[in-house]
Structure formats: structure tokens, C-alpha cells
Motif scaffolding. Structure first.
Motif, PDB file in Angstrom:
ATOM      1  N   TRP A   1      -4.115  -2.153  -6.828  1.00 13.47           N
ATOM      2  CA  TRP A   1      -3.385  -3.206  -6.101  1.00 13.47           C
ATOM      3  C   TRP A   1      -3.075  -2.756  -4.687  1.00 13.47           C
ATOM      4  N   GLY A   2      -2.564  -1.533  -4.535  1.00 14.34           N
ATOM      5  CA  GLY A   2      -2.269  -1.000  -3.213  1.00 14.34           C
ATOM      6  C   GLY A   2      -3.523  -0.839  -2.375  1.00 14.34           C
ATOM      7  N   MET A   3      -4.621  -0.418  -3.016  1.00  9.17           N
ATOM      8  CA  MET A   3      -5.881  -0.275  -2.305  1.00  9.17           C
ATOM      9  C   MET A   3      -6.387  -1.629  -1.807  1.00  9.17           C
ATOM     10  N   ALA A   4      -6.253  -2.647  -2.650  1.00  8.88           N
ATOM     11  CA  ALA A   4      -6.682  -4.000  -2.253  1.00  8.88           C
ATOM     12  C   ALA A   4      -5.851  -4.504  -1.075  1.00  8.88           C
ATOM     13  N   ALA A   5      -4.545  -4.230  -1.100  1.00  9.64           N
ATOM     14  CA  ALA A   5      -3.680  -4.633   0.015  1.00  9.64           C
ATOM     15  C   ALA A   5      -4.108  -3.954   1.306  1.00  9.64           C
ATOM     16  N   CYS A   6      -4.475  -2.678   1.202  1.00  7.20           N
ATOM     17  CA  CYS A   6      -4.929  -1.935   2.381  1.00  7.20           C
ATOM     18  C   CYS A   6      -6.231  -2.518   2.926  1.00  7.20           C
ATOM     19  N   VAL A   7      -7.149  -2.880   2.025  1.00 10.99           N
ATOM     20  CA  VAL A   7      -8.435  -3.449   2.436  1.00 10.99           C
ATOM     21  C   VAL A   7      -8.226  -4.777   3.167  1.00 10.99           C
ATOM     22  N   VAL A   8      -7.375  -5.640   2.611  1.00 11.35           N
ATOM     23  CA  VAL A   8      -7.111  -6.940   3.246  1.00 11.35           C
ATOM     24  C   VAL A   8      -6.453  -6.735   4.614  1.00 11.35           C
ATOM     25  N   CYS A   9      -5.542  -5.786   4.690  1.00 11.25           N
ATOM     26  CA  CYS A   9      -4.873  -5.481   5.955  1.00 11.25           C
ATOM     27  C   CYS A   9      -5.887  -5.022   6.997  1.00 11.25           C
ATOM     28  N   ASN A  10      -6.829  -4.188   6.565  1.00 11.93           N
ATOM     29  CA  ASN A  10      -7.856  -3.695   7.479  1.00 11.93           C
ATOM     30  C   ASN A  10      -8.758  -4.824   7.962  1.00 11.93           C
ATOM     31  N   LEU A  11      -9.146  -5.713   7.049  1.00 13.46           N
ATOM     32  CA  LEU A  11      -9.995  -6.838   7.430  1.00 13.46           C
ATOM     33  C   LEU A  11      -9.274  -7.767   8.412  1.00 13.46           C
ATOM     34  N   MET A  12      -7.976  -7.960   8.218  1.00 12.89           N
ATOM     35  CA  MET A  12      -7.197  -8.771   9.159  1.00 12.89           C
ATOM     36  C   MET A  12      -7.124  -8.101  10.529  1.00 12.89           C
ATOM     37  N   ASN A  13      -6.933  -6.790  10.529  1.00  9.46           N
ATOM     38  CA  ASN A  13      -6.899  -6.044  11.778  1.00  9.46           C
ATOM     39  C   ASN A  13      -8.226  -6.179  12.524  1.00  9.46           C
TER      40      ASN A  13
ATOM     41  N   TYR B   1      -2.914  14.577 -14.715  1.00 10.87           N
ATOM     42  CA  TYR B   1      -2.331  13.239 -14.566  1.00 10.87           C
ATOM     43  C   TYR B   1      -3.127  12.421 -13.553  1.00 10.87           C
ATOM     44  N   TRP B   2      -3.523  13.050 -12.460  1.00 10.98           N
ATOM     45  CA  TRP B   2      -4.319  12.327 -11.458  1.00 10.98           C
ATOM     46  C   TRP B   2      -5.640  11.881 -12.061  1.00 10.98           C
ATOM     47  N   ASP B   3      -6.291  12.779 -12.788  1.00 12.69           N
ATOM     48  CA  ASP B   3      -7.589  12.441 -13.376  1.00 12.69           C
ATOM     49  C   ASP B   3      -7.482  11.298 -14.374  1.00 12.69           C
ATOM     50  N   ASP B   4      -6.376  11.259 -15.110  1.00 15.11           N
ATOM     51  CA  ASP B   4      -6.220  10.250 -16.166  1.00 15.11           C
ATOM     52  C   ASP B   4      -5.661   8.918 -15.646  1.00 15.11           C
ATOM     53  N   HIS B   5      -4.898   8.948 -14.560  1.00 11.53           N
ATOM     54  CA  HIS B   5      -4.198   7.742 -14.110  1.00 11.53           C
ATOM     55  C   HIS B   5      -4.453   7.399 -12.645  1.00 11.53           C
ATOM     56  N   GLY B   6      -5.410   8.061 -11.999  1.00 12.62           N
ATOM     57  CA  GLY B   6      -5.674   7.822 -10.582  1.00 12.62           C
ATOM     58  C   GLY B   6      -6.103   6.399 -10.272  1.00 12.62           C
ATOM     59  N   SER B   7      -6.621   5.686 -11.293  1.00 13.24           N
ATOM     60  CA  SER B   7      -7.071   4.302 -11.084  1.00 13.24           C
ATOM     61  C   SER B   7      -6.192   3.305 -11.821  1.00 13.24           C
TER      62      SER B   7
ATOM     63  N   PHE C   1       0.829  -1.214   0.000  1.00 13.11           N
ATOM     64  CA  PHE C   1       0.000   0.000   0.000  1.00 13.11           C
ATOM     65  C   PHE C   1       0.856   1.253   0.000  1.00 13.11           C
ATOM     66  N   TRP C   2       1.846   1.304   0.900  1.00 12.29           N
ATOM     67  CA  TRP C   2       2.655   2.515   1.023  1.00 12.29           C
ATOM     68  C   TRP C   2       3.505   2.766  -0.220  1.00 12.29           C
ATOM     69  N   THR C   3       4.135   1.724  -0.728  1.00 14.13           N
ATOM     70  CA  THR C   3       5.011   1.913  -1.894  1.00 14.13           C
ATOM     71  C   THR C   3       4.227   2.317  -3.148  1.00 14.13           C
ATOM     72  N   THR C   4       3.026   1.816  -3.332  1.00 14.35           N
ATOM     73  CA  THR C   4       2.240   2.218  -4.502  1.00 14.35           C
ATOM     74  C   THR C   4       1.833   3.684  -4.409  1.00 14.35           C
ATOM     75  N   GLN C   5       1.530   4.150  -3.185  1.00 14.33           N
ATOM     76  CA  GLN C   5       1.194   5.567  -3.009  1.00 14.33           C
ATOM     77  C   GLN C   5       2.388   6.458  -3.332  1.00 14.33           C
ATOM     78  N   VAL C   6       3.551   6.072  -2.827  1.00 16.43           N
ATOM     79  CA  VAL C   6       4.766   6.857  -3.067  1.00 16.43           C
ATOM     80  C   VAL C   6       5.156   6.815  -4.539  1.00 16.43           C
TER      81      VAL C   6
END
Length: 318
Positions: free
Chosen positions: A99-111, A87-93, A62-67
Motif C-alpha cells: 500500500w505504501g509502495m503504491a502511494a509512492c508510485v502514484v506520488c511520483n507519477l503526479m510529480n 522477519y523481513w524475509d517473511d513479512h517484507g511484502s 508511504f512514510w508511515t507504512t515504512q516507520v
């Protein structure tokens, strides 16, 4: 369209996330050192080691994809037509953001799953987690909606279309879950402390550290700030998205307490309520009985080792 305030918030949150990631690594290596120094490792210790490792790996993604996205937006494509906003509007997704968002979601569910387990341990009952369990499955369902709407091949967007509704619902359900879990954990610890004071005639107290760590309170507080700002459509919400880092930090703190034998266990509950009964109060919460030797040992400790007649229930047992 992403504005100046939004981009400033994204820049600030990346810095905050970097600091929190450093704290996360320190906690993780403390967990590993704690395990390494143990002469006898229980199956639970080994499971928690694997659990914490998975959490750190997911949070790293999650962190590395954001950076990396920030690097691509501000440095690699600094001359992008329309600037960083476009650039954000065209490539924000882009795929790695999802992938990073999915990792964050799984981490939250585990927590959250770990918090459910802590509720069972502290209450010594599985029925108590009915409401948190329902909210956990609701979070899972909304998370799927968030990921789908944000990463649709035909132009998904985290901040447009149906995605914002799913994001708000997902954040609200996780916040509600943590409020419920926090209330159950804190309420139980404080209630048992008062019962000890009433039964023993001494000032039982619950440490602030135990309450904050056991209930994952920081995640609850910061997710509330993100939920409110996102729901009203404020660009400042991005600055509060650092709450996602606590999906790893909070469980690591709990795991570290468990491995250090300072966290509440089923034996803690049994010993605590048995001690109350030993002093003349009927105990409705004890489901198993510890050995008489353990009770006598702790009872002697209560009488002779703590000055001022105070009992710290967070040290049952150490």
C-alpha cells in the motif's frame, strides 16, 4: 536474506525520511498560508492546493507504512525466530508495505506529470514533451509490474524473483524522465538568459534557485544514486531510497513558486521573448503578444531598477 548492512540502511533511511517529512509539512503549510492570504484566487490556485494536498496525503501513507514496519520488526516482534532478518524475509511484502509502495508510485507519477506541464509552460509548446511523455507511460507500465511482482499472494518479493528487474526498469525510466525534463527546463532557462544578454547587451542571469526548483533537480540526483546501488545489488541502496520523499518535496517547491508568482508562466515566456524582440532581435518563440503597456513597464524596469545592468529572468513577471 536481509543482512546487517541492509537493516542498518533501513534504520538510517527512516530517520532521513522523518526529517524530510518535516520539511514537506513546512512547505505544505506555506502553500496553504499563501493561498489563504490571497484576496483573489484563480482556478489554477485552487487546483494546485488540491494537488499538493493529495501529494502530502500519499507521501504520508508511504512514510508511515515504512516507520510502522520498522516498529513491528524491531519492537513488536523483537523475539521473532531468526531475528529481524527473518522477519523481513517473511513479512517484507505485507499488505501495508505494498500500500505504501503504491502511494509512492502514484506520488511520483503526479510529480512527473507536473514536470511535463512545466516543460510545456517554459517552452510554450506541447511538442517538446513527446519524449518525456513516452518515458512517463513507460514508468507507469513498469510501476504496475513492480507492484504486482512485489505483492503477489503466492509469495511476491521486492528483492527476489522478477520484481528486481521491474524495480530497476521503473527506477531507470523515472530517472531518464527526470534527466530529460531537467535538461529541457534548465536548457530553456539558460538559453533565454543568453538571448537576453545578446539582445540587450546586459548580463542576464538565471538564479540557481529557479533552476534547481523548476527542474526538480534533487529528485534526479538522489534517484540516480539509488538506481546505481540497487542495480549492482548493494544493500546500501535502501539508504538512498529517501529519494522517494522528493516526489512530494520537489512539486511542493514548484507549487510554492507558482503561488508566489515567482515561477515561469506562459506570460513570462511571452514577455521575455517580446522584450528581446523589442530590443531588435527576431523572436521565433513568441506565440502570443502581451499588452504594450506591460512591455513598456517591464522595459522601463529593466533600464532603471536593477543595478549593474543585470536582468533576472526568473522575475518575469513577479
Amino acid at each position: 536474506m536481509a543482512g546487517t548492512l541492509f537493516l542498518h540502511s533501513y534504520y538510517v533511511v527512516n530517520i532521513i525520511n522523518a526529517i524530510l517529512y518535516g520539511i514537506e509539512l513546512v512547505l505544505y503549510f506555506c502553500v496553504l498560508r499563501n493561498i489563504y492570504e490571497k484576496r483573489q484566487r484563480t482556478p489554477s490556485d485552487k487546483f494546485l492546493t488540491v494537488f499538493s494536498t493529495v501529494l502530502v496525503l500519499l507521501n504520508t501513507v508511504f512514510w508511515t507504512t515504512q516507520v510502522y514496519f520498522g516498529e513491528m520488526m524491531w519492537i513488536t516482534h523483537v523475539d521473532y525466530p531468526g531475528g529481524a532478518d527473518a522477519y523481513w524475509d517473511d513479512h517484507g511484502s505485507v499488505w501495508y508495505q505494498i500500500w505504501g509502495m503504491a502511494a509512492c508510485v502514484v506520488c511520483n507519477l503526479m510529480n512527473d506529470a507536473l514536470l511535463v506541464h512545466r516543460c510545456v509552460v517554459i517552452w510554450s509548446s506541447r511538442r517538446i514533451v513527446l519524449l518525456p511523455g513516452i518515458l512517463w507511460f513507460a514508468s507507469l507500465a513498469f510501476a504496475v509490474g513492480v507492484l504486482y511482482e512485489s505483492g503477489r499472494p503466492d509469495g511476491g518479493d521486492y528483492f527476489a524473483g522478477a520484481a528486481p528487474a521491474f524495480v530497476t526498469a521503473y527506477t531507470a525510466s523515472t530517472f531518464a524522465f527526470n534527466v530529460a525534463a531537467t535538461a529541457l527546463i534548465v536548457g530553456r532557462i539558460v538559453a533565454l538568459g543568453r538571448r537576453m544578454a545578446h539582445a540587450d547587451g546586459r548580463a542576464a542571469y538565471t538564479g540557481a534557485v529557479a533552476i534547481v526548483v523548476e527542474s526538480a533537480l534533487p529528485f534526479t540526483v538522489f534517484s540516480a544514486a539509488y538506481l546505481v546501488t540497487y542495480a549492482i545489488g548493494s544493500d546500501v541502496s535502501m539508504a538512498f531510497s529517501f529519494y522517494a520523499m522528493f516526489t512530494c518535496i520537489s512539486p511542493l517547491l514548484i507549487i510554492l513558486r507558482v503561488l508566489s508568482r515567482r515561477a515561469w508562466t506562459k506570460d513570462s515566456h511571452t514577455l521575455f521573448t517580446t522584450t528581446i524582440s523589442h530590443n531588435g532581435t527576431t523572436d521565433w518563440g513568441t506565440t502570443t503578444s502581451p499588452s504594450q503597456e506591460m512591455v513598456e513597464k517591464r522595459s522601463h524596469s529593466f533600464d532603471g531598477t536593477r543595478g549593474g545592468g543585470e536582468v533576472d529572468i526568473t522575475e518575469l513577471p513577479v
